[in-house]
Design a protein around this motif. Structure first.
Motif, PDB file in Angstrom:
ATOM      1  N   UNK A 148       0.833  -1.200   0.000  1.00 27.15           N
ATOM      2  CA  UNK A 148       0.000   0.000   0.000  1.00 27.15           C
ATOM      3  C   UNK A 148       0.863   1.244   0.000  1.00 27.15           C
ATOM      4  N   UNK A 149       1.944   1.230   0.779  1.00 27.44           N
ATOM      5  CA  UNK A 149       2.835   2.379   0.810  1.00 27.44           C
ATOM      6  C   UNK A 149       3.519   2.570  -0.538  1.00 27.44           C
ATOM      7  N   UNK A 150       3.818   1.465  -1.213  1.00 32.04           N
ATOM      8  CA  UNK A 150       4.463   1.556  -2.517  1.00 32.04           C
ATOM      9  C   UNK A 150       3.518   2.152  -3.551  1.00 32.04           C
ATOM     10  N   UNK A 151       2.222   2.051  -3.335  1.00 29.28           N
ATOM     11  CA  UNK A 151       1.252   2.593  -4.269  1.00 29.28           C
ATOM     12  C   UNK A 151       1.113   4.109  -4.131  1.00 29.28           C
ATOM     13  N   UNK A 152       1.446   4.651  -2.943  1.00 31.75           N
ATOM     14  CA  UNK A 152       1.364   6.090  -2.737  1.00 31.75           C
ATOM     15  C   UNK A 152       2.352   6.764  -3.673  1.00 31.75           C
TER      16      UNK A 152
ATOM     17  N   UNK B 179       3.327  10.792  -5.827  1.00 31.58           N
ATOM     18  CA  UNK B 179       3.048  12.201  -6.085  1.00 31.58           C
ATOM     19  C   UNK B 179       2.870  12.348  -7.589  1.00 31.58           C
ATOM     20  N   UNK B 180       2.218  13.408  -8.020  1.00 33.88           N
ATOM     21  CA  UNK B 180       2.108  13.620  -9.469  1.00 33.88           C
ATOM     22  C   UNK B 180       3.484  13.671 -10.138  1.00 33.88           C
ATOM     23  N   UNK B 181       4.451  14.289  -9.482  1.00 32.31           N
ATOM     24  CA  UNK B 181       5.796  14.388 -10.074  1.00 32.31           C
ATOM     25  C   UNK B 181       6.437  13.007 -10.226  1.00 32.31           C
ATOM     26  N   UNK B 182       6.230  12.124  -9.249  1.00 37.08           N
ATOM     27  CA  UNK B 182       6.782  10.770  -9.344  1.00 37.08           C
ATOM     28  C   UNK B 182       6.120   9.990 -10.481  1.00 37.08           C
ATOM     29  N   UNK B 183       4.802  10.119 -10.590  1.00 32.48           N
ATOM     30  CA  UNK B 183       4.108   9.431 -11.684  1.00 32.48           C
ATOM     31  C   UNK B 183       4.569   9.964 -13.029  1.00 32.48           C
TER      32      UNK B 183
ATOM     33  N   UNK C 245      -2.065   8.064  -5.932  1.00 40.84           N
ATOM     34  CA  UNK C 245      -2.071   6.610  -5.788  1.00 40.84           C
ATOM     35  C   UNK C 245      -1.811   6.004  -7.163  1.00 40.84           C
ATOM     36  N   UNK C 246      -0.685   5.329  -7.308  1.00 38.13           N
ATOM     37  CA  UNK C 246      -0.287   4.798  -8.614  1.00 38.13           C
ATOM     38  C   UNK C 246      -1.298   3.798  -9.168  1.00 38.13           C
ATOM     39  N   UNK C 247      -1.789   2.898  -8.337  1.00 39.01           N
ATOM     40  CA  UNK C 247      -2.740   1.888  -8.819  1.00 39.01           C
ATOM     41  C   UNK C 247      -4.049   2.531  -9.257  1.00 39.01           C
TER      42      UNK C 247
END
Length: 138
Positions: free
Chosen positions: A25-29, A31-35, A101-103
């Protein structure tokens, strides 16, 4: 194996599973910049906010564009074209939950791109749209 050892083994297995779930779940968190960085890396080219705005507002041979539901100004609440359900702003500066949230981001890109372009969006298209949305500020 005696009952105490079996119980301890099951407890350890449950604890390991709980830890794995919380790490997942933490790995799914995100930021827009990371995505954006991830999509740009997969695309192998820099994102273009201009292309992103064009992609968002244009129809791609189908009935809807992104703006059909999210609105021409993704800084405001949109309305689903078929259901009328309100859709919170897309621009991250106007809705901090967006692209956190990446997922969930992948789920909605997959679903909405299928409606808009009839296929999954490419990493470059995702990067372009996200880069444009990130330029919109209050």
């Amino acid at each position: 194996m005696n009952p105490n050892s079996l119980h301890r083994s099951r407890l350890l297995s449950c604890a390991a599973l709980a830890l794995a779930c919380s790490l997942s779940a933490a790995a799914q968190a995100a930021t827009p910049a990371e995505l954006l960085a991830g999509y740009t890396a997969k695309a192998g080219a820099p994102a273009s906010p201009e292309r992103g705005q064009q992609f968002f507002t244009n129809r791609h041979g189908h009935e809807w564009s992104c703006a059909s539901c999210h609105g021409e100004a993704p800084t405001q609440t949109g309305k689903h074209a078929a259901t009328g359900k309100p859709i919170r702003p897309m621009a991250p500066a106007f809705n901090p939950e967006r692209f956190s949230d990446a997922a969930k981001t992948e789920k909605w890109f997959r679903r909405n791109c299928n409606d808009v372009v009839g296929r999954e969006c490419t990493p470059a298209e995702k990067a372009d749209v996200l880069s444009w949305l990130m330029t919109l500020k209050p």
